[in-house]
Each structure stands twice: as C-alpha cells, then as structure tokens.
Design an enzyme around this catalytic site. Structure first.
Site, PDB file in Angstrom:
ATOM      1  N   GLY A 209      18.534  -3.312  34.218  1.00 11.46           N
ATOM      2  CA  GLY A 209      20.312  -2.418  34.489  1.00 11.46           C
ATOM      3  C   GLY A 209      21.049  -2.429  32.846  1.00 11.46           C
TER       4      GLY A 209
ATOM      5  CD  GLU B  18      -0.961  -4.368   9.733  1.00 12.75           C
ATOM      6  OE1 GLU B  18      -2.114  -4.407   9.424  1.00 12.75           O
ATOM      7  OE2 GLU B  18       0.106  -5.579   9.118  1.00 12.75           O
TER       8      GLU B  18
ATOM      9  CD  GLU C 245       2.271   4.931  -3.973  1.00 12.29           C
ATOM     10  OE1 GLU C 245       2.860   6.256  -4.247  1.00 12.29           O
ATOM     11  OE2 GLU C 245       1.541   4.101  -5.163  1.00 12.29           O
TER      12      GLU C 245
ATOM     13  CD  GLN D  21      15.812   2.761  34.028  1.00 13.16           C
ATOM     14  OE1 GLN D  21      15.510   2.543  33.232  1.00 13.16           O
ATOM     15  NE2 GLN D  21      16.363   2.747  35.372  1.00 13.16           N
ATOM     16  CB  ILE D  22      13.448  -5.241  35.475  1.00 19.05           C
ATOM     17  CG1 ILE D  22      12.587  -3.782  35.326  1.00 19.05           C
ATOM     18  CG2 ILE D  22      14.262  -5.442  36.266  1.00 19.05           C
ATOM     19  CD1 ILE D  22      10.938  -4.772  35.381  1.00 19.05           C
TER      20      ILE D  22
ATOM     21  CG  LEU E   3      -1.467   0.794   1.566  1.00 19.51           C
ATOM     22  CD1 LEU E   3      -2.719   1.731   0.355  1.00 19.51           C
ATOM     23  CD2 LEU E   3      -2.362   0.820   2.907  1.00 19.51           C
TER      24      LEU E   3
ATOM     25  CB  SER F  91      -0.223   9.555   7.336  1.00 15.15           C
ATOM     26  OG  SER F  91       1.562   8.177   9.536  1.00 15.15           O
TER      27      SER F  91
END
Ligand code: CAA
Length: 379
Positions: free
Chosen positions: A339, A363, A127, A336-337, A125, A132
């Site tokens: 590190g 999409e 181009e 973040q967890i 679709l 958008s």
C-alpha cells in the site's frame, strides 16, 4: 529430466545466500541511496571465488559450472541488485569473452586478476547512436604500424568508473557494418582513455554507468580480442551469456519483492486481521511466485544448455525477456501489497521497483529479445 540442483550447487546457494544476508543486506540500501560502490563486498566476493565462479581453476577461477554462477547472481541480487549487476557485467561481459576468444597470452595476462576480483572489468558496446542497433558503432580503430588507434566514445558502460580492463568494440571496416567491427581489450591507463559523463540513474545506483572517451588511444596489436572484423559476433555470443546474468539478477529482485510481501502481509493488520488472510493478497502472492518459478526454469534451462555447449541464444533471450518482465510484475505487486507504505523509502520494495526497470532495458531491451526469439522461429 532432472529439475534438482546438485549437492555442490545447493552448497554454493547456501553459502552465497548466507553471505548476502549477513554482509550485503545490512549495507545495500544505504549504498544504493548514496550511489556508493560496494568495494568491500566485491573484494570479499573475490575471496570467496564468486568473481570467477564458472572459469577453470588454472586461470584463477572456481571451476564451477554456469548454473552455479546463475545461482550466485540471483542470491546476491536478492539483497542488492547493484552488486548483482557488478558481478554479472564483470563476469559475463568481460571474463567470458577473454576466456572464450582470447589468446593464451591474453588469458594469462588478464584472467587471474579479473577472476579473483583484484581487477574489475567493463564492457563497452553501446554508443549514443548505437543502442539496439549495436552494429552501428562509430568508434573507429585504425592500424598504425604495430598499434591500433582508437577514437570515439561509448556510453552506459556498467562498472566503467571502477574498471581497469575494458572489452570494447570498434569499427575496423566501416563500410562492412556488422562484418567490419573488431573487439579490443583496453587497459584503463592507456593514454587518451578517460571517463566522461557518470549517469545518475533511477535504480541500481551502487553500480556505476559511465561514458568512455577514446581520444587517440594507442593499444598494441596484441590488444585485439578474437579475429579482425569478427567483433560483432564476439559481442553477440558474449551477450547471450550476459542476458542470463541479467535474467538471474531479475530473479533475485523478484524473489526479494515476493519474500518481503509475504512477511509484510502477515504483519500488517487491517479489519482486525493480517492482510494475508484476504484472498486478494493471496492471489497476488500466488501469481508472483508462479511467475518467478517459471522464469527461473527458463533461466536454468538456458544455463544448462550453455554448460552443455549447445546453442542457447533463443533460450537466453526467452529467459531474459520473461525474467525481466516477471521482475517488474513482482516489484509492482509488492508495492501494491505494501500500500502507501510501499511508496516510501521505509520499505525496500521501493528500491526493488526502481531496480527492476533496468532489467527490461540493458543487455537488449525486451523488444530486442522478442526480435531475437522471433527471428529464430521464423527463419
Ligand atoms: N551468436 C552468434 N552470432 C550471432 C548472434 C549470436 N547470438 N547474433 C547475431 N549473430 C551474427 C549473425 O549470424 C550475423 O552473422 P553474418 O554476418 O555471418 O551473417 C551477424 O552476427 C549479424 O547479425 P544480424 O544480421 O542479426 O545483426 P543485426 O544488425 O540485425 O542485429 C541484433 C542483431 C540482435 C538486433 C543485435 O544488434 C542486438 O543484440 N542488439 C541489442 C544490443 C544489446 O543487447 N546491447 C546491450 C549492450 S551491453 C549493456 O547493456 C551494458 C552493460 O554493461 C550491462
């Protein structure tokens, strides 16, 4: 109101989860790092019926519902987001419009190979000047006797390198904009068809994203999908379903980020205890799971509406918007967890973070989803 999956859906979830853990997980990181298309996995998914899960058995599908398909895309994306989008773009963006808008002859010609995964499909679709603003297509289709002659180029075609069947839109009445475009089915071996630039991407590198060049491509009149000048609506209806596929892909990535974070936080010791003991970590995990579950409810609700034949454009946009933003949120928190380790290739959260971003873009960007939602509320 019943929030429970059916027995059949639960069995499918178990089956795909097991397959994804055993067959997809061991190869996904290496494939992604090396930009390698998972051909073996796709053909196994075809054998399992996953490439045509929500289509009737008479065309070679598995005869299940759309919710089942969403479950499968999430389970696959949990271990490989690239494989998730290969399945989703193929099924939602190619099989669906052919099934929904195709003539009986087109369905018989294309669906058995597509639904079994023997052939892969790609949807063209976008181009360079029509992203958008999807209706601004400059690819043209001009009638010449019993044939259409297609000229132009498409970009960002998922599966474009491997696909043998393309669903694409072209302008047949340029002055009419969105009311002057038509959808076509184009075979890869059509003279004048070629692949141009192959994109090098931030994430989902096992899935190809390519430019399609159409240089006087001659297709028979029977290649028209749906009615003349009604191709924009075909694309929009197709994208409604496609957006749910991307929502499910986003859910899979988000769940991967959460599950890996839970595991890591129990294994990683700091200050003489697992970091899971710290409230800072617990709150992040609680927020991630709550966001994930709310996005999944939106996605499944929109999918149920599709199964019931209701209009679900707004709900699909809401699901895609929420799930993709939740996906980014969870991937970010997962790093973040983890590190500093999360920033290295030694941990998969690095890949989840790279894979997550595209869900907010393709999409329809998050801005386009908001536009779709707002328009239905304000009209
Ligand atoms: N279902 C049915 N019809 C629809 C529709 C829908 N969901 N959305 C719009 N339409 C109809 C409208 O009713 C209107 O019909 P009439 O001509 O009868 O009035 C017609 O289509 C034109 O609609 P709009 O006036 O709303 O069109 P617009 O130019 O303002 O654009 C848009 C609307 C929502 C912004 C649309 O252009 C859009 O969705 N843009 C984003 C494109 C997109 O998602 N691209 C992704 C490409 S695919 C991809 O990512 C590749 C991949 O392989 C993964």
């Amino acid at each position: 109101m019943d929030f429970m999956l059916t027995e059949e859906q639960l069995m499918l979830q178990d089956m795909v989860r097991k397959f994804a853990k055993e067959e997809i997980e061991p190869v996904s990181s290496d494939n992604e790092r090396n930009h390698r298309y998972p051909a073996d996995i796709i053909s196994q998914l075809g054998e399992l019926g996953i490439m045509g899960i929500a289509y009737p058995v008479e065309y070679g599908g598995a005869g299940m519902d759309f919710v089942s398909y969403m479950i499968a895309v999430e389970e696959i994306s949990r271990y490989c987001a690239s494989t998730g989008v290969i399945v989703s773009a193929h099924s939602s963006l190619v099989c669906d419009p052919i099934f929904r808008f195709g003539t009986e002859e087109q369905k018989q010609k294309y669906l058995p190979d597509l639904l079994s995964g023997r052939k892969i499909g790609s949807f063209s679709l976008t181009e360079a000047g029509a992203g958008s603003d999807a209706g601004a297509t400059s690819t043209t289709a001009v009638l010449d006797g019993d044939h259409w002659i297609l000229n132009g180029s498409k970009i960002f075609a998922t599966n474009g390198k491997e696909a043998e069947v393309f669903v694409l839109i072209a302008s047949t009445e340029p002055s009419q904009k969105t009311r002057g475009v038509t959808t076509f089915i184009v075979d890869k071996d059509s003279p004048g068809y070629s692949i141009g630039k192959v994109e090098q991407k931030l994430g989902i590198r096992s899935s190809s994203t390519v430019e399609i060049i159409l240089d006087n491509v001659r297709v028979p009149k029977s290649a028209m999908l749906g009615e003349l000048n009604k191709g924009f609506k075909v694309s929009m209806v197709t994208l409604d379903g496609g957006r749910l596929g991307i929502a499910s892909q986003a859910l899979g990535i988000a769940r991967a980020a959460i599950e890996d974070s839970i595991k890591y936080s129990k294994e990683r010791f700091q200050f003489d205890q697992p970091i899971a003991n710290f409230q800072a970590i617990q709150w992040m995990i609680a927020d991630m799971w709550t966001e994930y579950e709310s996005a999944r409810l939106l996605t499944w609700r929109a999918s149920i509406m599709k199964d019931k034949g209701m209009n679900y454009s707004r709900e699909a946009a809401m699901a895609k918007l929420k799930a993709s933003e939740v996906c980014m949120f969870c991937a970010n928190k997962a790093i973040q967890i983890h590190g500093g380790y999360g920033f290295t290739e030694d941990f998969k959260v690095e890949r989840y973070y790279r894979d997550a971003k595209i869900t907010e873009l393709y999409e329809g960007t998050s801005e386009i989803q908001r536009l779709v939602i707002a328009r239905t509320l304000l009209k």
